[in-house]
Design a protein around this motif. Structure first.
Motif, short mmCIF file in Angstrom:
data_model
loop_
_atom_site.label_atom_id
_atom_site.label_comp_id
_atom_site.label_asym_id
_atom_site.label_seq_id
_atom_site.Cartn_x
_atom_site.Cartn_y
_atom_site.Cartn_z
N ARG A 10 -5.82 11.13 -1.92
CA ARG A 10 -6.96 12.14 -1.79
C ARG A 10 -7.91 11.66 -0.53
NH1 ARG A 10 -7.03 12.36 -7.77
NH2 ARG A 10 -8.44 10.79 -7.56
N ARG A 11 -8.06 10.35 -0.32
CA ARG A 11 -8.90 9.94 0.91
C ARG A 11 -8.20 10.01 2.24
NH1 ARG A 11 -11.98 4.42 -0.99
NH2 ARG A 11 -12.17 4.86 -3.21
N GLY A 12 -6.92 10.43 2.01
CA GLY A 12 -6.14 10.34 3.42
C GLY A 12 -5.84 8.75 3.76
N GLU A 13 -5.85 7.75 2.95
CA GLU A 13 -5.60 6.45 3.32
C GLU A 13 -3.96 6.28 3.10
OE1 GLU A 13 -7.82 3.39 1.45
OE2 GLU A 13 -9.36 4.49 1.32
N PHE A 14 -3.44 7.08 2.01
CA PHE A 14 -1.89 6.74 1.61
C PHE A 14 -0.98 8.01 2.16
CE2 PHE A 14 -3.10 4.17 -2.06
CZ PHE A 14 -3.37 3.10 -1.18
N ARG A 15 0.09 7.72 2.37
CA ARG A 15 0.84 9.01 2.67
C ARG A 15 1.42 9.95 1.54
NH1 ARG A 15 5.99 8.35 1.01
NH2 ARG A 15 6.75 6.22 0.26
N GLU A 16 2.06 10.82 1.50
CA GLU A 16 2.35 11.77 0.10
C GLU A 16 3.55 10.98 -0.36
OE1 GLU A 16 0.90 14.26 -1.22
OE2 GLU A 16 -0.58 13.71 0.28
N PHE A 17 3.40 10.56 -1.84
CA PHE A 17 4.54 10.28 -2.56
C PHE A 17 4.16 10.62 -4.08
CE2 PHE A 17 1.80 6.85 -1.62
CZ PHE A 17 1.09 6.49 -2.62
N ASP A 18 5.14 10.43 -4.77
CA ASP A 18 4.68 10.53 -6.23
C ASP A 18 4.08 9.24 -6.82
OD1 ASP A 18 4.89 10.47 -9.15
OD2 ASP A 18 6.65 11.70 -9.12
N PRO A 19 2.72 9.58 -7.27
CA PRO A 19 1.99 8.25 -7.78
C PRO A 19 2.51 7.59 -8.69
CG PRO A 19 0.35 10.17 -6.81
CD PRO A 19 1.76 10.60 -7.08
N ARG A 20 2.95 8.38 -9.65
CA ARG A 20 3.54 7.77 -10.90
C ARG A 20 4.73 6.97 -10.62
NH1 ARG A 20 3.31 7.91 -16.44
NH2 ARG A 20 5.10 7.30 -17.47
N VAL A 21 5.69 7.54 -9.88
CA VAL A 21 7.08 6.78 -9.33
C VAL A 21 6.62 5.53 -8.59
CG1 VAL A 21 9.03 6.86 -8.04
CG2 VAL A 21 8.41 8.59 -9.20
N LEU A 22 5.43 5.41 -7.73
CA LEU A 22 5.27 4.21 -7.24
C LEU A 22 4.50 3.30 -8.04
CD1 LEU A 22 5.52 3.05 -4.26
CD2 LEU A 22 3.28 3.72 -3.58
N ALA A 23 3.92 3.76 -9.04
CA ALA A 23 2.92 2.95 -9.91
C ALA A 23 4.25 2.20 -10.86
CB ALA A 23 2.26 3.62 -10.89
N LEU A 24 5.11 2.89 -11.29
CA LEU A 24 6.29 2.39 -11.98
C LEU A 24 7.19 1.41 -11.01
CD1 LEU A 24 7.83 5.47 -13.72
CD2 LEU A 24 6.97 3.36 -14.88
N ALA A 25 7.14 1.63 -9.76
CA ALA A 25 7.76 0.60 -8.90
C ALA A 25 7.11 -0.87 -8.95
CB ALA A 25 7.88 1.33 -7.59
N ILE A 26 5.64 -0.55 -8.73
CA ILE A 26 4.84 -1.74 -8.57
C ILE A 26 4.87 -2.68 -10.06
CG2 ILE A 26 2.28 -2.56 -8.71
CD1 ILE A 26 1.76 -0.03 -6.59
N ARG A 27 4.82 -1.84 -10.95
CA ARG A 27 5.03 -2.79 -12.38
C ARG A 27 6.49 -3.31 -12.48
NH1 ARG A 27 3.53 0.19 -17.79
NH2 ARG A 27 5.43 1.21 -17.91
N SER A 28 7.54 -2.61 -12.03
CA SER A 28 8.74 -3.24 -12.12
C SER A 28 9.10 -4.66 -11.28
CB SER A 28 9.92 -2.07 -11.64
OG SER A 28 9.89 -1.07 -12.47
N VAL A 29 8.40 -4.42 -10.08
CA VAL A 29 8.55 -5.56 -9.21
C VAL A 29 7.73 -6.75 -9.81
CG1 VAL A 29 7.54 -6.37 -6.74
CG2 VAL A 29 8.89 -4.30 -7.02
N ARG A 30 6.53 -6.43 -10.20
CA ARG A 30 5.87 -7.58 -11.08
C ARG A 30 6.69 -8.20 -12.02
NH1 ARG A 30 1.32 -6.75 -14.37
NH2 ARG A 30 2.85 -5.46 -15.51
N ASP A 31 7.02 -7.26 -12.67
CA ASP A 31 8.07 -7.71 -13.83
C ASP A 31 9.14 -8.49 -13.40
OD1 ASP A 31 5.95 -6.63 -15.65
OD2 ASP A 31 7.47 -5.05 -16.17
N GLY A 32 9.89 -8.13 -12.42
CA GLY A 32 10.93 -8.79 -11.77
C GLY A 32 10.58 -10.12 -11.34
N VAL A 33 9.37 -10.27 -10.76
CA VAL A 33 8.75 -11.75 -10.24
C VAL A 33 8.65 -12.54 -11.63
CG1 VAL A 33 7.08 -12.95 -9.17
CG2 VAL A 33 7.88 -11.02 -8.06
#
Length: 205
Positions: free
Chosen positions: A142-165
């Protein structure tokens, strides 16, 4: 608080702490009231059953306890930052800091995550945590800082990477978490920004 209430609260916390350690060491499937009682130094599982009706109720309490501590650790580090990129960087770095100092708690949460998501316990605990991260990503869009993507998908990706580490840390205790944090921050800066840009709004060389 009465002496009885204080004692019962302390006993409940003792059980939760023993459950966290047992889950982190043995996994969800091998964690039982008997094993928790032994670790807590309790004379019988009846002392656990007095406070928790069953394993599902106990793992819900474990999840709530760990998530509360996690939020108390992470949120102050994000407070007052004036950009979504800075907030996301702070969130990621705080995750690794918490991982370094509270590894058994995150391992326990990792172990019970599938059970919570399957409905054993309160799945809303993990969902609310994921929703908060997705909202941070959405705010950056909304602030124009991030490109367009699915926020939930990327949130899941962040959690998955954290869990993998975290899974790697479980078998490799000497893992360099600081180096991992640098790579993960870089990964999600690239994932959220337009090509050639950074979270600071600058052009990348």
């Amino acid at each position: 608080m009465s002496k009885k209430t204080f004692t019962e609260t302390a006993r409940r916390a003792q059980i939760v702490a023993a459950a966290i350690e047992t889950l982190a060491e043995l996994g969800h499937a091998r964690t039982s009231f008997a094993r928790i009682a032994r670790r807590a130094g309790l004379s019988s599982t009846g002392l656990i059953s007095y406070h928790f009706a069953g394993k599902e109720e106990l793992i819900t309490e474990v999840a709530a306890t760990v998530l509360t501590e996690f939020r108390e650790h992470v949120l102050p580090r994000m407070a007052g930052l004036d950009s979504a990129g800075a907030q996301l960087r702070a969130f990621l770095l705080a995750n690794f800091d918490f991982m370094a100092t509270h590894r058994p708690k995150l391992l326990a949460l990792l172990e019970i995550g599938p059970a919570l998501r399957s409905g054993a316990g309160d799945p809303g605990l993990l969902e609310s945590d994921l929703a908060g991260l997705a909202e941070l990503l959405r705010d950056g869009q909304r602030r124009g800082e991030f490109r367009e993507f699915d926020p939930r998908v990327l949130a899941l990706a962040i959690r998955s990477v954290r869990d993998g580490v975290l899974r790697r840390l479980a078998v490799e205790p000497e893992l360099d978490l600081a180096a991992c944090a640098v790579e993960v921050v870089r990964m999600f800066e690239l994932a959220t920004c337009e090509p050639g840009e950074t979270w600071a709004g600058e052009q990348r060389d």
